[in-house]
Design an enzyme around this catalytic site. Structure first.
Site, PDB file in Angstrom:
ATOM      1  CB  CYS A 124      -0.967  -0.049   1.176  1.00 42.96           C
ATOM      2  SG  CYS A 124      -2.264   1.222   1.148  1.00 42.96           S
ATOM      3  CB  ILE A 125       1.050   4.356   2.075  1.00 39.31           C
ATOM      4  CG1 ILE A 125       1.717   5.725   1.882  1.00 39.31           C
ATOM      5  CG2 ILE A 125       1.281   3.821   3.465  1.00 39.31           C
ATOM      6  CD1 ILE A 125       1.188   6.794   2.834  1.00 39.31           C
TER       7      ILE A 125
END
Length: 600
Positions: free
Chosen positions: A337-338
């Site tokens: 994800c991030i």
């Protein structure tokens, strides 16, 4: 005489039931008043300077009304269609009430769990209520969605919040129109509602005056005891992170270690929930020396921490320490994800510096092109970001539960309303579930970092633009990433839509493999082979159009973990004796460490 005695017994039982029901309803009324009093007392000093419309909905719906009034004929046509649907439903219901057979006018989607109780289909009244709702919901959503001439961002926002309204108004969410709740109320003489209000009071207290819905029995889990149990040691820490090194389970390991960079929006142990579904354990079993970054849960002292700090003090420092501990010059890295967004940014920076320590990169559900980032974009218009920055400036961070609420709204029926029904209407305790325990363990976001992330990536989509952002004075250009890359996306991902994550295949210049897993942002990643669930798709060709990729993809049963294990094995290097955690850097404490235990 016997009959009279039976009648008296029946009458006494009825009176007892009625008395019990009356007592419970009186307690419901008293508890309801308590909730209202508590809410008012907690909010006496409510900040009146807060914006009246923090979501910036007024302008969007004003524009919607204006566009709708430009075409009144279409509104009349839509209304007529709705009345025709109602007429068909009346006819269908009348036929059933007369003892005949009639096909439903409309049916819920197979995945819609709200109407699984048999009475929604078998009882004519509740079937009518259900179909009336579904017809009305479809009409509202189609009418709003079909308005022409709207700004695309405003149209997305209107669609999203209209769907939130429609979901909230479902008959399953109310006592008198939910057959399962009505049965429970009658059978328990209203005790379910008393228990439900007690649950609500508990959740209000837990949220400090705000309703913080319990999704699971949080007392059933403890980090290091029955979740996050993979054995290992903390071998390094600074103010931003701890680095965990896991104990090997094989006599030899690949020469190149594996570093996992999880998102700091959530905690790393999504990758180590239980032994049976732990990706960390799986990677260790494949003969990798596994290191994991465990991000700190930031407080007001970290208000000025930037995305650049997460790169330098986080990922680059982690590379320094992993290579030092392992005694090697090259590392394979995973970003989730991030954490993957940070990894892509860092790879471009390292390339510009001539740093070749990263041998390969794996991306789990990672956005680099935020052009179409899904429904999460409804929260990042200029007005909302400005309001959010004002809120963050007071504390220095965004509270974790604010972020969690936004994500839960993306799947409100599953992550909000199902728990409202279970906890507050049925009066049941939430079921112990490790995934939902992790989901409730929210983390804060430093103000400076979060503002940069929302503005320059979600709002302006600068990361995908060569030189659109700079890190330590270095222009970031993702096209310069030329190492082997493995991209894992999830077909039903509502946070990082797979067609958007696929665009990275057109950016990187190295050998790239794109794999699409079934399910969503979490279940699509945490899918161990032993579970024998779902499937995944592969296609060696990488056309520009994701639909073209999917059309030519091959479907495989089971978990993508097996596919990744084969891919990374070729990049792991020669076998060397297994490494004991902390041989070089030393040991600070046992895994999962103390940073992950910091609660919001």
């Amino acid at each position: 005489m016997a009959e009279q005695g039976a009648d008296r017994g029946s009458s006494t039982g009825s009176r007892d039931d009625a008395d019990a029901f009356a007592r419970n309803m009186r307690e419901v009324a008293e508890r309801s008043q308590q909730i209202i009093r508590d809410f008012l007392s907690r909010n006496e000093g409510l900040d009146t300077s807060a914006p009246a419309d923090p979501l910036n909905l007024t302008t969007a719906f004003t524009h919607l009304t204006e566009r709708m009034m430009e075409n009144p004929a279409r509104l009349v046509e839509a209304q007529a269609a709705l009345w025709q649907d109602y007429l068909n439903l009346w006819q269908s219901t009348a036929a059933r009430m007369a003892g005949g057979e009639a096909k439903p006018v409309i049916a819920p989607e197979p995945s819609d769990k709200r109407f699984k109780d048999k009475d929604w289909s078998e009882n004519q009244l509740f079937d009518f209520i259900k179909q009336s709702y579904l017809l009305t919901a479809r009409w509202i959503l189609n009418t709003v969605h079909g308005v022409q001439g709207m700004d695309p961002d405003e149209a997305r926002k209107i669609d999203f919040y209209t769907r939130q309204f429609v979901d909230a108004m479902a008959p399953s969410n109310f006592v008198t129109t939910n057959p399962e709740v009505l049965r429970a109320t009658i059978e328990s003489k209203g005790e379910n509602l008393v228990r439900g209000l007690n649950n609500m009071i508990r959740d209000m207290e837990k949220g400090g005056g705000e309703l913080r819905i319990s999704m699971t029995d949080e007392k059933a889990f403890e980090l290091g005891r029955n979740v996050a149990t993979a054995p290992g040691k903390v071998v390094f820490q600074n103010g931003l992170m701890q680095i965990l090194q896991y104990t090997p389970t094989t006599e030899t390991v690949h020469k190149r270690p594996l570093l996992i960079v999880p998102p700091w929006i959530n905690k790393f142990y999504i990758l180590d929930l239980q032994p049976k579904n732990s990706f960390i354990r799986f990677a260790v079993e494949q003969g990798h020396t596994v290191f994991v970054v465990s991000w700190v849960n930031p407080d007001e002292e970290m208000a000025k921490k930037t995305f650049e700090d997460y790169m330098v003090e986080g990922l680059i420092t982690a590379l320094d320490k992993v290579t030092e501990e392992s005694g090697v010059a090259e590392v394979n890295v995973i970003g989730y994800c991030i954490g993957g967004t940070l990894l892509a940014t860092t790879l471009s920076y390292l390339k510009a510096q001539g740093d070749k320590r990263v041998k390969s990169a794996t991306f789990f559900t990672t956005l680099t092109d935020f052009r179409d980032a899904g429904d999460i974009k409804v929260f990042v218009d200029e007005t909302q970001i400005g309001n959010l920055e004002k809120v963050m400036s007071k504390k220095g961070y965004l509270e974790g539960r604010k972020m969690a609420t936004a994500f839960n709204m993306l799947r409100s029926n599953d992550l909000i309303w199902s728990f409202v029904v279970n906890n507050y209407l049925l009066g049941k305790d939430p079921f112990p579930f490790d995934l939902l325990y992790w989901n409730s363990d929210a983390t804060r976001m430093p103000a400076a970092m979060h503002s940069f992330y929302l503005r320059h990536m979600y709002r302006e989509n600068k990361l995908v633009e060569p030189g659109g952002i700079t890190m330590r004075g270095v222009p970031i250009d993702l096209r310069q990433i030329d190492i082997p890359v493995y991209i894992l996306s999830a077909q039903q991902d509502h946070i990082a839509p797979w067609k958007s994550t696929y665009r990275a295949t057109q950016l990187y210049s190295g050998n790239t493999r794109f794999v699409l897993g079934a399910s969503g942002h979490i279940a699509g990643v945490i899918n161990p082979p032993a579970a024998n669930k779902y499937n995944y798709w592969t296609n060696k060709d990488l056309p520009a159009d994701p639909e073209a990729w999917f059309a030519g993809a091959e479907k495989h049963a089971g978990s993508w973990w097996v596919d990744w294990a084969k891919w990374i094995k070729r990049l792991g290097g020669a076998q060397v004796p297994a490494r004991t955690p902390g041989e070089v850097l030393g040991v600070i404490e046992d895994a999962p460490g103390s940073y992950v235990k910091m609660r919001d």
